[in-house]
Design an enzyme around this catalytic site. Structure first.
Site, mmCIF file in Angstrom:
data_model
loop_
_atom_site.group_PDB
_atom_site.id
_atom_site.type_symbol
_atom_site.label_atom_id
_atom_site.label_comp_id
_atom_site.label_asym_id
_atom_site.label_seq_id
_atom_site.Cartn_x
_atom_site.Cartn_y
_atom_site.Cartn_z
ATOM 1 N N SER A 153 0.928 -1.264 0.285
ATOM 2 C CA SER A 153 0.169 0.067 0.029
ATOM 3 C C SER A 153 0.977 1.448 -0.034
ATOM 4 O O SER A 153 1.729 1.648 -0.913
ATOM 5 C CB SER A 153 -0.958 0.128 1.262
ATOM 6 O OG SER A 153 -1.993 0.815 0.996
ATOM 7 N N ASP A 280 -9.643 -4.008 -5.782
ATOM 8 C CA ASP A 280 -9.161 -3.346 -4.797
ATOM 9 C C ASP A 280 -10.222 -2.119 -4.525
ATOM 10 O O ASP A 280 -10.285 -1.267 -5.615
ATOM 11 C CB ASP A 280 -7.842 -2.699 -5.061
ATOM 12 C CG ASP A 280 -7.153 -2.083 -3.842
ATOM 13 O OD1 ASP A 280 -7.993 -1.368 -2.914
ATOM 14 O OD2 ASP A 280 -5.871 -1.803 -3.846
ATOM 15 N N HIS A 307 -7.708 -5.112 -1.215
ATOM 16 C CA HIS A 307 -6.420 -4.405 -0.941
ATOM 17 C C HIS A 307 -5.436 -5.057 0.015
ATOM 18 O O HIS A 307 -5.906 -5.235 1.136
ATOM 19 C CB HIS A 307 -6.995 -2.864 -0.370
ATOM 20 C CG HIS A 307 -5.842 -1.997 -0.175
ATOM 21 N ND1 HIS A 307 -5.211 -1.411 -1.283
ATOM 22 C CD2 HIS A 307 -5.310 -1.538 0.928
ATOM 23 C CE1 HIS A 307 -4.152 -0.742 -0.871
ATOM 24 N NE2 HIS A 307 -4.322 -0.642 0.537
#
Length: 336
Positions: A153, A280, A307
């Site tokens: 991320s 996502d 995600h």
């Protein structure tokens, strides 16, 4: 060597839900269900403070491999926003790479984990210089070769930006793998506030507000924010902190400051892989599809995974462990 592809990840229903994948990825349920071996990177880990200049330090943990064979190299892991070196996905990936024979360094970004009292200045996502310096220092302290980096991320975004600076700063980085990295921060912020279900905003805002309070407690004579600002939306609180604590002048300039969208990765020399998923709910896939990448960067878009989830089954093991381990093994093989 045949490497796994994102299209290989075909979870059974109901794990084909991107929302379920995302919610499970960092949940306490997942941590409880994972086998003990998924946390073995914590055993015997050495606490490390990395000097990044100007009196500032970043914290991390180093674990030496214990296979009895020579080290495959040094694997450095970056967590996501409001995660830490002890986030479930970091522990699971680190433990798998440890089993494979890699030494592991898990780095905390400023004000993450339990590091709020280390430095007076507040974390923000454009603090790439100190992360680059930290990588250089980590390479000096633990000179196992090759050196490979994986980030998740926001950590994936930092990993890609750090790789762009590697050559200029004499960092012997051989490979980077970014899982669901933030590509266009402005688009991502808009998606979180206007498109994503409210539960994601609530999750991140609760963690962020807690982190800011811990920072204020660590340095009570500083005024990092006004209490009314903590009740603002994600974008408005970001704007307030940017104007108060940075020289960017606007929220838009700050968000652009850590973007890797479009052709911004064109000059990157370090081989890299970007893994993401079409479902996502946090980072829109369009940002990945619009990237203009050099031939040394592999873009792999899976149909499923949410995600940073990619959870195979209700044993909570992740496809990304095999994915990262296979690509790191190829890097190690190329250096033998």
């Amino acid at each position: 060597m045949s490497l796994p592809s994102g299209t290989d990840f075909r979870p059974s229903w109901p794990l084909r839900s991107g929302h379920l994948q995302t919610m499970l990825s960092s949940s306490g349920v997942r941590r409880q269900l994972l086998p003990r071996r998924a946390q073995q990177v914590r055993e015997g880990a050495e606490d490390v403070l990395v000097d990044v200049g100007n009196g500032d330090r970043l914290s991390g943990k180093f674990t030496a491999q214990r296979t009895g064979e020579p080290s495959k190299g040094l694997a450095v892991l970056f967590h996501g926003w409001e995660g830490s070196v002890d986030s479930t996905y970091v522990l699971q990936t680190g433990s798998r790479l440890l089993e494979e024979g890699w030494d592991i360094f898990r780095l905390n970004f400023r004000d993450h984990g339990e590091s709020h009292a280390l430095n007076e200045a507040l974390f923000h996502s454009c603090r790439i210089d100190e992360v680059v310096i930290a990588l250089r220092e980590i390479a000096r302290m633990y000179p196992a070769r090759p050196m490979a980096l994986a980030g998740f991320s926001l950590g994936g975004n930092f990993a890609l930006r750090a790789a762009m600076h590697a050559t200029a700063h004499d960092i012997p980085l051989s490979y980077v793998l970014a899982v669901c990295p933030i590509i266009d921060p402005a688009e991502g912020l808009l998606s979180l506030e206007e498109s994503a279900p409210w539960i994601y905003r609530a999750y991140f805002m609760n963690k962020w507000r807690r982190s800011l309070r811990l920072k204020q407690e660590a340095f009570p004579t500083r005024e990092y924010f006004e209490l009314t600002e903590l009740r603002q939306s994600m974008s408005e609180l970001t704007r307030s902190l940017v104007l108060r604590h940075t020289d960017f002048g606007s929220l838009e300039a700050y968000l652009d400051g850590y973007s890797v969208a479009g052709d911004r990765l064109q000059d990157m020399k370090v081989p890299a892989t970007i893994l993401t998923s079409r479902d996502d709910p946090v980072i829109p896939v369009a940002a990945f599809e619009q990237l203009r990448l050099p031939s040394n960067i592999e873009l792999d878009i899976a149909d499923y995974g949410g995600h940073c989830g990619f959870i195979r089954d209700f044993g909570m093991t992740s496809f990304t462990d095999d994915y990262i381990a296979a690509r790191f093994a190829a890097v190690a093989a190329a250096h033998t």
